[in-house]
Write an enzyme that holds these catalytic residues in place. Structure first.
Site, PDB file in Angstrom:
ATOM      1  N   HIS A   1      31.265  46.253  41.568  1.00  0.00           N
ATOM      2  CA  HIS A   1      29.962  45.675  41.930  1.00  0.00           C
ATOM      3  C   HIS A   1      29.027  46.740  42.501  1.00  0.00           C
ATOM      4  O   HIS A   1      29.473  47.774  43.022  1.00  0.00           O
ATOM      5  CB  HIS A   1      30.154  44.548  42.949  1.00  0.00           C
ATOM      6  CG  HIS A   1      30.775  45.018  44.227  1.00  0.00           C
ATOM      7  ND1 HIS A   1      30.061  45.672  45.212  1.00  0.00           N
ATOM      8  CD2 HIS A   1      32.056  44.952  44.669  1.00  0.00           C
ATOM      9  CE1 HIS A   1      30.866  45.971  46.203  1.00  0.00           C
ATOM     10  NE2 HIS A   1      32.089  45.553  45.907  1.00  0.00           N
TER      11      HIS A   1
ATOM     12  N   GLU B   1      38.697  41.119  45.516  1.00  0.00           N
ATOM     13  CA  GLU B   1      39.051  42.267  46.343  1.00  0.00           C
ATOM     14  C   GLU B   1      40.227  41.930  47.252  1.00  0.00           C
ATOM     15  O   GLU B   1      40.547  40.758  47.491  1.00  0.00           O
ATOM     16  CB  GLU B   1      37.828  42.682  47.179  1.00  0.00           C
ATOM     17  CG  GLU B   1      38.018  43.905  48.062  1.00  0.00           C
ATOM     18  CD  GLU B   1      38.382  45.176  47.293  1.00  0.00           C
ATOM     19  OE1 GLU B   1      39.426  45.172  46.613  1.00  0.00           O
ATOM     20  OE2 GLU B   1      37.642  46.170  47.416  1.00  0.00           O
TER      21      GLU B   1
END
Length: 199
Positions: A7, A86
């Site tokens: 990201h 994550e």
């Protein structure tokens, strides 16, 4: 083939905060980085019919925002996969990285410090879920995926793909201005066009 993206920059990234599985939005720079990834990917996949490609992303908002910017450029929908999230950093979530390390001096020289958060995931936890996701994908050369994930999750996915030993995995880089191509057992880093913080 997998094109693996991290990201773009978030407000937590900019502040040096540990995000883990908590939420933080992309900064204007992060949005520009996502757009640069989309442009590079458009060039990379233009030789294949767009219908052959899928975009799969972590459902965390920063990855979702990045994937949606990329998807708009490629004209592809985005699917979401929890296993691409994550690492959970447990009690360290949303805390300043420097603050955590100052409270725990042993972490300063520990390359595996991110896996030692109270209540968070271990190396084995996150490697198991990323390896499991990878094993569920179509074999090469049929695989045509754009994956949007995170820094440590990206380490793990690259490590699982290449069969890297643990000591190499934890030293991989986590750029927000490059894409990794995972194909034919090789991993290649592809740099995006430089972007600057929008005025």
């Amino acid at each position: 083939m997998i094109y693996l993206c991290r990201h773009g920059q978030t407000f937590h990234n900019r502040e040096g905060r540990m995000q883990g599985q908590t939420e933080s939005d992309l900064t204007p720079l992060g949005q520009a980085q996502a757009a640069a990834m989309g442009e590079l990917l458009l060039d990379l996949i233009r030789r294949d019919p767009p219908a052959d490609w899928r975009i799969v992303a972590s459902p965390l908002r920063r990855a979702r925002q990045t994937a949606e910017i990329i998807g708009a450029r490629l004209g592809l929908p985005v699917a979401f996969e929890d296993r691409l999230m994550e690492i959970s950093v447990g009690d360290w979530s949303n805390r300043l990285r420097d603050e955590v390390k100052s409270e725990n001096p042993a972490l300063l020289s520990d390359p595996e410090w991110a896996f030692k958060s109270p209540g968070g995931e271990t190396y084995e936890d996150i490697m198991a879920r990323l390896s499991g996701w990878l094993a569920d994908q179509a074999p090469e050369p049929e695989r045509r995926l754009v994956v949007v994930s995170h820094g440590i999750a990206g380490w793990m996915l690259r490590g699982a793909y290449a069969g890297l030993p643990r000591e190499q995995v934890i030293r991989l880089d986590t750029p927000q201005d490059a894409i990794f191509r995972l194909a034919n057992g090789q991993i290649d880093r592809l740099s995006c066009a430089p972007v600057a913080e929008p005025a």
